[in-house]
Design a protein around this motif. Structure first.
Motif, short mmCIF file in Angstrom:
data_model
loop_
_atom_site.label_atom_id
_atom_site.label_comp_id
_atom_site.label_asym_id
_atom_site.label_seq_id
_atom_site.Cartn_x
_atom_site.Cartn_y
_atom_site.Cartn_z
N ALA A 177 -0.37 9.03 6.01
CA ALA A 177 -0.55 7.61 5.68
C ALA A 177 0.69 6.80 6.05
CB ALA A 177 -0.85 7.46 4.19
N ASN A 178 1.87 7.36 5.82
CA ASN A 178 3.11 6.65 6.13
C ASN A 178 3.25 6.41 7.63
OD1 ASN A 178 5.45 5.33 5.39
ND2 ASN A 178 6.67 7.19 5.16
N LEU B 34 0.61 4.01 -2.83
CA LEU B 34 0.18 5.37 -2.47
C LEU B 34 1.21 6.40 -2.91
CD1 LEU B 34 -1.91 7.18 -1.10
CD2 LEU B 34 -0.67 6.85 1.05
N ARG C 123 10.78 3.26 3.66
CA ARG C 123 9.71 4.12 4.16
C ARG C 123 10.26 5.38 4.83
NH1 ARG C 123 4.41 0.84 6.14
NH2 ARG C 123 4.02 2.90 7.04
N ILE D 212 -0.92 14.37 2.95
CA ILE D 212 -1.71 13.14 2.99
C ILE D 212 -0.80 11.93 3.06
CG2 ILE D 212 -3.24 11.65 1.62
CD1 ILE D 212 -4.57 14.25 0.60
N PHE D 213 0.29 11.96 2.26
CA PHE D 213 1.20 10.83 2.27
C PHE D 213 1.95 10.73 3.61
CE2 PHE D 213 5.18 8.62 1.61
CZ PHE D 213 4.73 7.47 0.97
N VAL E 194 0.55 6.00 9.62
CA VAL E 194 -0.59 5.21 10.09
C VAL E 194 -0.58 3.78 9.55
CG1 VAL E 194 -3.11 5.02 9.99
CG2 VAL E 194 -2.04 7.25 10.44
N VAL E 195 -0.24 3.61 8.27
CA VAL E 195 -0.34 2.28 7.63
C VAL E 195 0.75 1.36 8.19
CG1 VAL E 195 -0.16 1.02 5.46
CG2 VAL E 195 -1.35 3.21 5.54
N PRO F 193 0.80 -1.24 0.00
CA PRO F 193 0.00 0.00 0.00
C PRO F 193 0.82 1.28 0.00
CG PRO F 193 -0.08 -1.08 2.15
CD PRO F 193 0.57 -2.04 1.22
N ILE F 194 1.94 1.31 0.71
CA ILE F 194 2.72 2.55 0.78
C ILE F 194 3.39 2.85 -0.56
CG2 ILE F 194 4.79 3.59 1.81
CD1 ILE F 194 2.30 3.87 3.49
#
Length: 383
Positions: free
Chosen positions: A370-371, A207, A265, A366-367, A373-374, A203-204
């Protein structure tokens, strides 16, 4: 693959993708400046440009199976030839309503060289040099993008010249790929899978491709309009794109080196945070010399996200699973490229013109969230 064939393949990939990037870097701002001259709103310009991404989005899931059936070289030759003809059609059919259809077809044609070259270079790479090779690949695309606005200053915006030059450049790309016709990538026909499961599995990385698509197409399509609305000449607005592309070119190898040495990441987080800060600071410095170094580092940040995403997929998948994962990344890129420009164009209309860069900072933010949280993906998976 022998060392000689690896070198020949790498030269062919870099040659082809640099020229394709040059054509894209010329035509995207060229068409949007012509639409701006016609008095279209930022939202309409963004919608028109998004049709390229829409065409790519529709066709990308079919590319691996088509390449297996017809062969990668045949698919490349056909789509590059179609691209050259479509470039001439833009001038022949000089109506923005027809350009919606032409840009849709252009998206179908131009996505193929990107996907096949990414599969190819990931097959050439080793675990030790994957990030750096992909950094060189991304820098080559950026070199083309950056040279495009410069070339536009030589060809001008009016008349047939920029369209004829772009079509001739596509023929050069065909010549480059012919160098390695016998070394084309191998796609096992038994290994084909849908790209959709890879969106959940990585997903990362996916995204990052989505955000990169929205940000990169928004910048290269709308930054010239932002520059003109900010009081710069068309030539100076094009120069802003060139400086961003210079950051893309010169910073991709360091980003790739960092991705080879550090967790991917973390590198993505560094790129995204830099992207947020750059977008927030640009309106404050656009009337000073500080604008130029900011654009340079901002540019390296943008493409760095895609470089690291490719590295993540190359580490995790092999064979045609890698082809399908790459297709998922390009699907995400084109979904972002389709949705990003209209949203950013609307933002620029609402807060004229700084809404563009505030919107770009929002995509980076946003990214970042997400980075954080995911959860981390599972360990590497073979084909």
């Amino acid at each position: 693959m022998t060392g000689r064939s690896r070198t020949r393949s790498l030269a062919a990939i870099i040659g082809m993708i640099s020229v394709v990037g040059l054509v894209f870097g010329l035509t995207a701002p060229l068409l949007n400046l012509l639409l701006e001259r016609q008095g279209l709103s930022g939202r309409m310009i963004g919608l028109n440009g998004a049709m390229t991404a829409f065409g790519a989005l529709i066709f990308t899931p079919f590319i691996p199976s088509v390449a297996v059936r017809l062969g990668p070289f045949r698919v490349l030759f056909f789509t590059l030839s179609a691209t050259a003809l479509l470039l001439l059609a833009f001038k022949l059919l000089d109506d923005y309503r027809l350009w919606f259809a032409l840009r849709f077809l252009m998206g179908i044609a131009i996505v193929v060289p990107f996907l096949i070259s990414e599969i190819w270079i990931n097959q050439i790479a080793t675990p030790e040099n994957r990030g750096r090779l992909l950094g060189i690949y991304a820098a080559s695309i950026s070199a083309g993008f950056g040279a495009g606005p410069l070339l536009m200053q030589l060809t001008g915006v009016d008349g047939w010249t920029p369209f004829i030059v772009a079509a001739l450049l596509v023929l050069v790309a065909i010549g480059a790929i012919t160098m390695a016709r016998s070394d084309r990538p191998y796609l096992d026909p038994k290994g084909h899978k849908s790209p959709l499961p890879y969106m959940r599995a990585a997903p990362i990385a996916i995204l990052a491709g989505l955000m990169y698509g929205a940000i990169e197409t928004g910048i290269f399509g709308l930054l010239p309009v932002f520059g003109v609305r900010s009081g710069f000449s068309e030539g100076m607005a094009a120069a802003q794109l060139t400086v961003i592309a210079a950051g893309n070119i010169l910073l991709q190898y360091p980003v790739g080196w960092l991705a080879d040495k550090a967790p991917a990441r973390r590198v993505l987080m560094l790129c995204a945070v830099t992207g947020v800060l750059g977008g927030l600071l640009l309106p404050a410095v656009k009337d000073s010399l500080l604008m130029w170094p900011l654009l340079f580092f901002w540019g390296g940040t943008i493409t760095g996200m895609y470089t690291v995403a490719l590295t993540m997929l190359g580490r995790k998948y092999t064979g045609l699973a890698l082809a399908s994962a790459n297709a998922a990344l390009i699907l995400a890129y084109n979904a972002g490229a389709m949705g990003g420009p209209p949203l950013l164009g609307q933002a620029m209309d609402l807060v004229d013109p700084d809404g563009l860069v505030y919107g770009l900072a929002g995509f980076f933010l946003i990214f970042v969230i997400a980075n954080l949280v995911v959860p981390r993906e599972r360990a590497a998976t073979a084909a």
